[in-house]
Design an enzyme around this catalytic site. Structure first.
Site, PDB file in Angstrom:
ATOM      1  N   HIS A  13      -4.743  -5.471  -1.061  1.00 50.26           N
ATOM      2  CA  HIS A  13      -5.638  -5.264   0.079  1.00 50.26           C
ATOM      3  C   HIS A  13      -6.633  -6.417   0.164  1.00 50.26           C
ATOM      4  O   HIS A  13      -7.840  -6.264  -0.059  1.00 50.26           O
ATOM      5  CB  HIS A  13      -6.362  -3.927  -0.054  1.00 50.26           C
ATOM      6  CG  HIS A  13      -5.458  -2.741   0.120  1.00 50.26           C
ATOM      7  ND1 HIS A  13      -4.638  -2.291  -0.887  1.00 50.26           N
ATOM      8  CD2 HIS A  13      -5.232  -1.941   1.186  1.00 50.26           C
ATOM      9  CE1 HIS A  13      -3.956  -1.231  -0.450  1.00 50.26           C
ATOM     10  NE2 HIS A  13      -4.306  -1.007   0.805  1.00 50.26           N
ATOM     11  N   SER A  15       0.839  -1.194   0.000  1.00 51.10           N
ATOM     12  CA  SER A  15       0.000   0.000   0.000  1.00 51.10           C
ATOM     13  C   SER A  15       0.877   1.248   0.000  1.00 51.10           C
ATOM     14  O   SER A  15       1.671   1.450  -0.910  1.00 51.10           O
ATOM     15  CB  SER A  15      -0.950  -0.037   1.205  1.00 51.10           C
ATOM     16  OG  SER A  15      -1.962   0.938   1.086  1.00 51.10           O
ATOM     17  N   GLU A  62      -2.025  -2.972  -7.768  1.00 50.26           N
ATOM     18  CA  GLU A  62      -3.213  -3.272  -6.968  1.00 50.26           C
ATOM     19  C   GLU A  62      -3.730  -1.942  -6.423  1.00 50.26           C
ATOM     20  O   GLU A  62      -3.007  -0.946  -6.418  1.00 50.26           O
ATOM     21  CB  GLU A  62      -2.888  -4.238  -5.827  1.00 50.26           C
ATOM     22  CG  GLU A  62      -1.907  -3.729  -4.796  1.00 50.26           C
ATOM     23  CD  GLU A  62      -2.510  -2.859  -3.707  1.00 50.26           C
ATOM     24  OE1 GLU A  62      -3.696  -3.048  -3.371  1.00 50.26           O
ATOM     25  OE2 GLU A  62      -1.786  -1.982  -3.184  1.00 50.26           O
TER      26      GLU A  62
END
Length: 302
Positions: free
Chosen positions: A271, A109, A201
């Site tokens: 995630h 992330s 992602e």
């Protein structure tokens, strides 16, 4: 590419919060996991403090991470969580000692900032789960992290999906969170993708934002010379009252269809509860067949 030493029992892992705040009581599952592997744990000074949304001021967060980067007793640094904030400290860091004695940087992330910046220094990093997720992660996730840290071979085989494009590709894996990669364009931390397998992602974005980011990466040549594209979780996406017309997979596919490299969708990373470890900067082989997809990394050298 330089690879930090594999961990061994008795080594010490630091846990720091480079972005949003993280409380000590939420750290225990990660501590128990690391101790179960025979590792020692040192929480950073950023575990606990709250400075609005962040785990301390920019100077405090940078100082905590810098201390762990420079401490020769620390063999790996695990980011406690993501959110936003790592980009605010990356230019405050001095990587001189880290380059002399690299150690694993672990997270995903918002930690994509560190992955990309450190990749440009020629050092591999580990895209993997974080302490905030450990309690909910799949067993496959946790075991993949352990294998990556201890230098065991990583190989994943998953079902294929109809949107994939078949083929075989080999190259160093790079990438991470799409929003972060987009935000780093034009900066010293922007990665180069030529000849590499690109992984992306994302989470909690409007669909037209995904389209905008993909278009910007395309216009910046990110897809021109890649070996393959691996798309992880595109989780909890949003649409407007007037629909965009495609979901996240459709948006990525529309751009990928203009090229000839293999494409894999729904890879278990990002995630997700099933968030498999990826060694960014390491040579990998991706085989996208009609029925299955296999991603395998070279075994770590001892």
């Amino acid at each position: 590419m330089i690879f930090p030493p594999n961990l061994k029992k008795g080594d010490t892992v630091a846990i720091v919060a480079t972005a949003r705040s993280f409380q000590p009581e939420d750290l225990q599952p990660a501590i128990d996991t690391l101790r179960g592997w025979g590792l020692h744990v040192v929480p950073g000074k950023t575990i606990g403090p709250e400075y609005h949304q962040l785990s301390g001021t920019d100077k405090a967060r940078a100082r905590d991470l810098q201390n762990m980067l420079d401490n020769p007793a620390i063999k790996a640094i695990w980011a406690a969580r993501g959110g936003y904030g790592t980009v605010k400290i990356v230019d405050m860091l001095d990587f001189t000692r880290f380059r002399q004695k690299p150690k694993w940087i672990i997270g995903y992330s918002d930690v994509t900032v560190l992955h990309s910046h450190i990749h440009n220094l020629g050092i591999a990093t580990l895209h993997a789960t974080m302490p905030i997720n450990v309690k909910k992660n799949s067993e496959e996730t946790i075991q993949s992290l352990k294998k990556a840290l201890f230098g065991e071979k990583l190989q994943y085989t998953i079902p294929s999906r109809v949107q994939n494009r078949t083929g075989i590709a080999e190259g160093k894996m790079v990438g991470g969170n799409l929003s972060i990669l987009y935000s780093l364009l034009g900066s010293p931390s922007a990665i180069k993708t030529d000849g590499k397998i690109l992984f992306i992602e994302d989470l909690d974005e409007y669909l037209y934002h995904i389209d905008r980011m993909m278009m910007n990466l395309k216009r910046n040549g990110y897809f021109d010379n890649i070996k393959a594209l691996v798309v992880g979780g595109m989780t909890r996406m949003h649409d407007n009252s007037i629909p965009w017309g495609k979901d996240a997979i459709g948006i990525v596919k529309e751009i990928a269809d203009k090229y000839n490299f293999p494409v894999c969708f729904d890879f278990p990373a990002g995630h997700l509860q099933d968030n498999r470890a990826l060694v960014l900067g390491k040579e990998a082989k991706l085989t996208v067949a009609r029925d299955s997809v296999t991603l395998e990394f070279e075994k770590a050298k001892k």
